[in-house]
Scaffold this motif. Structure first.
Motif, short mmCIF file in Angstrom:
data_model
loop_
_atom_site.label_atom_id
_atom_site.label_comp_id
_atom_site.label_asym_id
_atom_site.label_seq_id
_atom_site.Cartn_x
_atom_site.Cartn_y
_atom_site.Cartn_z
N THR A 101 -3.36 22.24 2.26
CA THR A 101 -3.92 21.77 3.52
C THR A 101 -5.01 20.73 3.30
O THR A 101 -5.11 19.74 4.02
CB THR A 101 -4.50 22.96 4.31
N SER A 107 -4.86 9.66 4.56
CA SER A 107 -6.17 10.29 4.77
C SER A 107 -7.23 9.70 3.85
O SER A 107 -8.37 9.48 4.26
CB SER A 107 -6.07 11.80 4.56
N ASP A 164 1.51 17.09 14.38
CA ASP A 164 0.87 17.89 13.33
C ASP A 164 0.45 17.02 12.16
O ASP A 164 -0.67 17.14 11.65
CB ASP A 164 1.81 18.99 12.86
N ASN A 166 -2.48 14.49 13.27
CA ASN A 166 -3.77 15.17 13.46
C ASN A 166 -4.33 15.65 12.13
O ASN A 166 -5.54 15.59 11.89
CB ASN A 166 -3.62 16.35 14.42
N HIS A 167 -3.47 16.15 11.26
CA HIS A 167 -3.91 16.65 9.95
C HIS A 167 -4.53 15.52 9.14
O HIS A 167 -5.64 15.65 8.61
CB HIS A 167 -2.73 17.25 9.20
N ASP A 168 -3.84 14.38 9.07
CA ASP A 168 -4.36 13.25 8.28
C ASP A 168 -5.63 12.67 8.88
O ASP A 168 -6.55 12.27 8.16
CB ASP A 168 -3.29 12.16 8.16
N LEU A 169 -5.69 12.63 10.21
CA LEU A 169 -6.86 12.09 10.88
C LEU A 169 -8.09 12.97 10.63
O LEU A 169 -9.17 12.47 10.27
CB LEU A 169 -6.59 11.98 12.38
N ILE A 170 -7.93 14.27 10.79
CA ILE A 170 -9.06 15.20 10.58
C ILE A 170 -9.47 15.22 9.11
O ILE A 170 -10.66 15.20 8.78
CB ILE A 170 -8.67 16.60 11.07
N LEU A 171 -8.47 15.27 8.22
CA LEU A 171 -8.76 15.31 6.79
C LEU A 171 -9.46 14.03 6.34
O LEU A 171 -10.43 14.07 5.57
CB LEU A 171 -7.47 15.51 6.00
N THR A 224 -11.31 12.07 8.18
CA THR A 224 -12.67 12.07 8.72
C THR A 224 -13.59 12.93 7.87
O THR A 224 -14.74 12.55 7.59
CB THR A 224 -12.66 12.59 10.17
N ALA A 225 -13.10 14.08 7.44
CA ALA A 225 -13.92 14.97 6.61
C ALA A 225 -14.22 14.33 5.25
O ALA A 225 -15.38 14.33 4.80
CB ALA A 225 -13.20 16.31 6.41
#
Length: 209
Positions: free
Chosen positions: A12, A19, A141, A144-149, A151-152
């Motif tokens: 994950t 990302s 999915d 959103n996963h790549d965008l959030i990851l 950003t982190a």
């Protein structure tokens, strides 16, 4: 069971090209509340006058780019759908060159700062729209996963940049970091299915929407 759970967690949080590229872009571009590009430039260069003209021109051009994009999508939907990374890369690179030049060319420093702010506003807006289009082209999915990851990881990379001497960072950004996140967009954009409805939509056919 435990090993499987750890493996799933690691999968994950494992970064990929999209990302990592987005994280590097966010780290370099940085939000205005964090000081924008200026933490990576000499302190004696950060005068109130320089800061005022840079952020004024950057924000104005940044906003105008989104307005121009909205008009362009409505009247010329075909060309605006292309991933024209060079149109964002060129002004972004030139903007950094202007800022670096302003450090050394005191006689034309203000003109270079204004030019740098304008070019970076143009390049930043272009890259933000490219990243938005890239993530939107993925399934929900995945996107959103790549965008959030991204950003982190962007926050981690931003603070990691402080480990590099300022004099070196100012040159690494346009010469190394920017080509890397531009390359990430180019590589991922080649995998996009341009037959998706979002790429075939013609706004003028339904102006009420």
């Amino acid at each position: 069971m435990t090993r499987t759970r750890i493996s799933n967690i690691a999968r994950t949080f494992k970064p990929n090209t999209a990302s990592l590229g987005y994280a590097l872009f966010l780290a370099i571009n940085a939000a205005g509340v964090w000081g924008g590009v200026f933490p990576f430039l000499p302190m004696n260069f950060q005068t109130p006058e320089v800061m005022f003209w840079f952020f004024l021109t950057q924000s104005l051009v940044f906003s105008l780019c989104y307005l121009a994009s909205a008009i362009g999508v409505y009247y010329f939907p075909g060309p605006t759908r292309r991933f024209m990374v060079m149109l964002a890369s060129a002004p972004y690179l030139l903007g950094w060159c202007c800022l670096i030049g302003a450090i050394y060319l005191h006689g034309v420093a203000q003109a270079l700062v204004i030019a740098g702010g304008s070019l970076l506003g143009l390049g930043s807006a272009g890259f933000y729209m490219l990243w938005q289009r890239l993530f939107a082209s993925f399934d929900a999915d995945h996107g959103n996963h790549d965008l959030i990851l991204g950003t982190a990881y962007g926050a981690l990379l931003y603070f990691a940049l402080y480990a590099i001497p300022q004099a070196v960072t100012a040159f690494l950004i346009p010469l190394v970091f920017m080509p890397l996140f531009a390359l990430a967009i180019v590589l991922k954009s080649r995998q996009i299915d341009l037959r998706q409805p979002m790429f075939e939509d013609v706004p003028r056919e339904h102006p009420q929407v």
